[in-house]
Write a protein that holds these residues in place. Structure first.
Motif, PDB file in Angstrom:
ATOM      1  N   GLY A 225       0.775  -1.231   0.000  1.00 24.47           N
ATOM      2  CA  GLY A 225       0.000   0.000   0.000  1.00 24.47           C
ATOM      3  C   GLY A 225       0.806   1.281   0.000  1.00 24.47           C
ATOM      4  O   GLY A 225       0.238   2.368   0.079  1.00 24.47           O
ATOM      5  N   ILE A 226       2.151   1.176  -0.070  1.00 26.70           N
ATOM      6  CA  ILE A 226       3.008   2.380  -0.089  1.00 26.70           C
ATOM      7  C   ILE A 226       3.531   2.573  -1.516  1.00 26.70           C
ATOM      8  O   ILE A 226       3.997   1.620  -2.129  1.00 26.70           O
ATOM      9  N   PHE A 227       3.458   3.796  -2.010  1.00 26.40           N
ATOM     10  CA  PHE A 227       4.030   4.104  -3.325  1.00 26.40           C
ATOM     11  C   PHE A 227       5.483   4.549  -3.109  1.00 26.40           C
ATOM     12  O   PHE A 227       5.744   5.512  -2.394  1.00 26.40           O
ATOM     13  N   TYR A 228       6.414   3.843  -3.742  1.00 26.85           N
ATOM     14  CA  TYR A 228       7.840   4.106  -3.537  1.00 26.85           C
ATOM     15  C   TYR A 228       8.460   4.778  -4.755  1.00 26.85           C
ATOM     16  O   TYR A 228       8.186   4.393  -5.900  1.00 26.85           O
ATOM     17  N   ILE A 238      13.943   7.855  -2.090  1.00 28.81           N
ATOM     18  CA  ILE A 238      13.587   9.259  -2.307  1.00 28.81           C
ATOM     19  C   ILE A 238      12.311   9.596  -1.552  1.00 28.81           C
ATOM     20  O   ILE A 238      12.256  10.552  -0.798  1.00 28.81           O
ATOM     21  N   SER A 239      11.270   8.770  -1.753  1.00 27.31           N
ATOM     22  CA  SER A 239      10.027   9.032  -1.011  1.00 27.31           C
ATOM     23  C   SER A 239       9.142   7.795  -1.003  1.00 27.31           C
ATOM     24  O   SER A 239       9.300   6.898  -1.827  1.00 27.31           O
ATOM     25  N   GLY A 240       8.211   7.780  -0.070  1.00 25.55           N
ATOM     26  CA  GLY A 240       7.239   6.693   0.025  1.00 25.55           C
ATOM     27  C   GLY A 240       6.022   7.166   0.793  1.00 25.55           C
ATOM     28  O   GLY A 240       6.166   7.724   1.885  1.00 25.55           O
ATOM     29  N   LYS A 241       4.839   7.006   0.189  1.00 28.83           N
ATOM     30  CA  LYS A 241       3.590   7.471   0.834  1.00 28.83           C
ATOM     31  C   LYS A 241       2.498   6.436   0.586  1.00 28.83           C
ATOM     32  O   LYS A 241       2.461   5.828  -0.487  1.00 28.83           O
ATOM     33  N   PRO A 242       1.596   6.249   1.556  1.00 26.47           N
ATOM     34  CA  PRO A 242       0.488   5.306   1.311  1.00 26.47           C
ATOM     35  C   PRO A 242      -0.414   5.800   0.177  1.00 26.47           C
ATOM     36  O   PRO A 242      -0.817   6.967   0.183  1.00 26.47           O
ATOM     37  N   THR A 250       3.305   2.390  10.967  1.00 26.42           N
ATOM     38  CA  THR A 250       2.954   3.701  11.496  1.00 26.42           C
ATOM     39  C   THR A 250       3.719   4.802  10.766  1.00 26.42           C
ATOM     40  O   THR A 250       3.632   5.975  11.129  1.00 26.42           O
ATOM     41  N   GLY A 251       4.488   4.415   9.723  1.00 23.07           N
ATOM     42  CA  GLY A 251       5.204   5.410   8.933  1.00 23.07           C
ATOM     43  C   GLY A 251       6.606   4.957   8.591  1.00 23.07           C
ATOM     44  O   GLY A 251       7.099   3.949   9.105  1.00 23.07           O
ATOM     45  N   ARG A 257      12.719   3.121   5.962  1.00 24.53           N
ATOM     46  CA  ARG A 257      12.436   1.889   6.693  1.00 24.53           C
ATOM     47  C   ARG A 257      11.087   2.022   7.396  1.00 24.53           C
ATOM     48  O   ARG A 257      10.839   2.986   8.119  1.00 24.53           O
ATOM     49  N   ALA A 258      10.232   1.016   7.177  1.00 28.44           N
ATOM     50  CA  ALA A 258       8.883   1.081   7.747  1.00 28.44           C
ATOM     51  C   ALA A 258       8.916   0.695   9.214  1.00 28.44           C
ATOM     52  O   ALA A 258       9.598  -0.250   9.601  1.00 28.44           O
ATOM     53  N   ARG A 259       8.187   1.500  10.057  1.00 30.50           N
ATOM     54  CA  ARG A 259       7.982   1.126  11.465  1.00 30.50           C
ATOM     55  C   ARG A 259       6.751   0.236  11.533  1.00 30.50           C
ATOM     56  O   ARG A 259       5.680   0.617  11.058  1.00 30.50           O
ATOM     57  N   ILE A 260       6.927  -0.971  12.075  1.00 31.80           N
ATOM     58  CA  ILE A 260       5.828  -1.936  12.117  1.00 31.80           C
ATOM     59  C   ILE A 260       4.852  -1.553  13.233  1.00 31.80           C
ATOM     60  O   ILE A 260       5.261  -1.249  14.358  1.00 31.80           O
ATOM     61  N   ASN A 261       3.565  -1.567  12.927  1.00 31.27           N
ATOM     62  CA  ASN A 261       2.531  -1.304  13.916  1.00 31.27           C
ATOM     63  C   ASN A 261       2.239  -2.593  14.690  1.00 31.27           C
ATOM     64  O   ASN A 261       1.762  -3.565  14.099  1.00 31.27           O
TER      65      ASN A 261
END
Ligand code: CA
Length: 593
Positions: A225-228, A238-242, A250-251, A257-261
């Motif tokens: 679900g993240i666009f890289y 460079i960037s990544g957003k849902p 959680t971001g 690097r993704a923080r796991i919820n």
């Protein structure tokens, strides 16, 4: 079960040759002029225990052709192999996850590096997954091959790598030097992957102006679900957003690097996770239009209830081996009443999360600003929309499972034309020109292993379902529709002795483990391109054991299941089908009276 010599999705034509992979794990080079076979290689490392197959296309890179494989759900170890374009001789093999260290040293330096991210007591027997089953991509200027890797095997990390770790190279994008097979850089989208979040979705290479500087980027919208947007030369994030609602992370930190919820992990019990294992975007390819600067994503917003599999996990050959329990919103009709109650309770306990029901839409995404520009709803269920084409004439063209080909303006998403094709469309259309006339062609067809369970709005409910190649131009005539589907007539089932509820129950269990994925469940079976097992004629019932156990229809693609089902199991499946057929037959008779 990869039973036959079926061609996998996609092929590559290159310098007078056609490179094509087969579902049963071979890579073939053909002469493009006459189809003559030039060479053929077996790409699989284990044909005895492991359920490998190939569903992705091969990719030519430099003077090699590279191919991956599929099967992580069944418990395999992912890898890609490069072959000499001319001779088919193997040049190198790159594993995506480490093998059992007790069985020998790492095969290549990258496996030593990966090994450090796995627990020493990892479940090596399960293969660990990471298969490369989607499209790869190649940049001839940088001479780099880009490879997206798949989900873990098993998904549940507490079985897979009990000590934790990122588990490289699951759910990652790899840049590999094709001449040597060595890694240039990698980026892991989902550290410690546990939700079936493959990064095998299509990767688009483009030049984008970001912060006043033209960057050579790689863009991907994987299942998570993240666009890289990555720098494809260095791998720099460079960037990544849902691009859809997500709650597994959680971001992202500065390095991407993704923080796991912790609320999305499911070791202790079932939880509601967004997106589903089917992904915010799956294999239907997204497209980029350099004129509008937008990426068009066949996107999906939905949640799944995911929990631990009851009992101890141990890898078993020939079966799905994922060690989790999952319920998608589009599968809820197939749940038993207690499962349904649990599903509803998990959702009710999370009132702050969105409705998990599936909403599919075509999403126009600005990759520089990382924001949505517009969206067009497509449908309410899985696989509602196919891959996307965008053209220099400001068009976006894509088909839907409802059998419509939609033409939108690329800048604003205005509907310019809706063509009733009468056949569900999964493939991306193509555009070409002959004598200054533009054509748009699409392979229309709806089926595949999971399709029988999918959309209510599918054209296969209204029209006879078979594959067609459709080509359009501005002054083309009316689109010929397939014949309407005739009402189903269920033949009376044979009389079977010992039709006990116990046998029927056991048969149902085997049916939902081994048969349903191709043949479909009752009522949905008519959508399947495979024979409807709930309406078998007497002759098929008579031959049932020799087909399922004896393998007499193996040349037609129906392999023997004798390796996983006993004669008694097969008889139980037939008992279940007979009971179902009797009920259908009675229902139809009642409706006629
Ligand atoms: Ca998967």
């Amino acid at each position: 079960k990869a039973c036959c010599d079926v061609v996998s999705r996609g092929l590559q034509v290159w310098q007078g040759r056609v490179y094509v992979a087969t579902l049963d794990g071979h890579l073939v080079a053909l002469d493009a002029r006459d189809g003559r076979e030039i060479w053929k290689v077996d790409t699989l490392i284990d044909r005895d225990l492991r359920s490998y197959s190939i569903t992705g296309p091969p990719q030519v890179a430099g003077d090699v052709v590279v191919v991956g494989n599929s099967g992580a759900e069944f418990g395999v170890r992912g890898y890609i192999t490069a072959y000499d374009l001319e001779t088919g001789e193997q040049r190198w093999r790159f594993f995506t996850v480490p093998g059992d260290p007790a069985k020998g040293p790492p095969e290549h330096p990258e496996m030593e590096m990966a090994l450090a991210t796995w627990s020493p007591d990892s479940d090596w027997a399960s293969g660990l997954g990471g298969t490369v089953w989607g499209e790869m991509n190649y940049d001839p200027e940088l001479d780099l091959l880009y490879v997206g890797t798949g989900n873990a095997s098993p998904l549940a990390p507490w079985y897979r790598s009990p000590g934790g770790g990122d588990n490289l190279f699951l759910a990652s994008i790899l840049a590999i030097r094709p001449s040597t097979g060595r890694l240039a850089w990698y980026y892991q989208t989902t550290p410690g992957e546990m939700w079936d979040y493959t990064a095998t979705q299509n990767m688009i290479l483009a030049d984008l102006e970001i912060d006043g500087r033209v960057r050579k980027v790689l863009m991907q919208a994987p299942k998570n679900g993240i666009f890289y947007v990555l720098d494809r030369e260095t791998g720099e994030f460079i960037s990544g957003k849902p691009y859809v609602f997500v709650n597994w992370t959680t971001g992202l930190d500065e390095k991407g690097r993704a923080r796991i919820n912790p609320e999305a992990t499911y070791e202790k019990g079932p939880t509601l996770v967004f997106p589903t294992g089917a992904g915010g975007h799956n294999w239907p390819p997204m497209a980029f239009n350099p004129q509008t600067g937008l990426v068009y994503i066949p996107a999906r917003e939905s949640g799944m209830v995911m929990g631990p599999q009851p009992g101890e996990y141990r890898w078993q050959p020939g079966r799905t081996n994922s060690a989790h329990h999952i319920a998608f919103s589009f599968f809820v009709d197939l749940l038993s009443p207690p499962e349904r109650a649990q599903y509803d309770a998990v959702i009710a306990a999370r009132p702050n999360l969105p409705d998990p029901a599936t909403r599919e839409f075509l999403l126009a995404w600005d990759p520089v600003r990382q924001e949505e520009r517009w969206r067009v709803p497509i449908g309410s269920s899985e696989l509602a929309g196919g891959g996307v084409l965008t053209t220099a004439g400001n068009l976006v063209v894509f088909g839907t499972s409802a059998g419509k080909l939609l033409v939108l303006s690329a800048d604003k998403g205005e509907l310019l034309k809706e063509i009733e094709a009468g056949t569900g469309i999964m493939a991306a259309p193509v555009s070409y020109e002959i004598d200054k006339e533009q054509y748009i062609a699409v392979l229309a067809g709806f089926g595949g292993a999971m399709a029988p369970m999918y959309p209510r709005e599918s054209a296969a409910y209204r029209y006879q379902n078979y594959g067609r190649l459709l080509a359009f131009r501005l002054d083309g005539g009316a689109t010929p529709l397939p014949p309407l589907r005739q009402p189903q007539q269920t033949p009376p089932p044979p009389e079977l002795p010992d039709l006990t509820p116990e046998r029927i129950g056991r048969g149902a269990g085997h049916f939902f483990t081994y048969c349903v994925f191709c043949h479909g469940a009752r009522g949905e079976a008519r959508l399947s391109a495979y024979p409807d097992l709930f309406r078998m004629p007497a002759a098929t019932h008579q031959a049932f054991t020799s087909i399922v156990h004896g393998g007499v229809l193996a040349p037609n693609g129906m392999a023997s299941f004798a390796d996983v089902l006993s004669l008694e199991d097969v008889a139980d499946i037939q008992a279940f089908l007979v009971a179902e057929q009797a009920a259908l037959h009675a229902e139809e008779n009642a409706a006629r009276q």
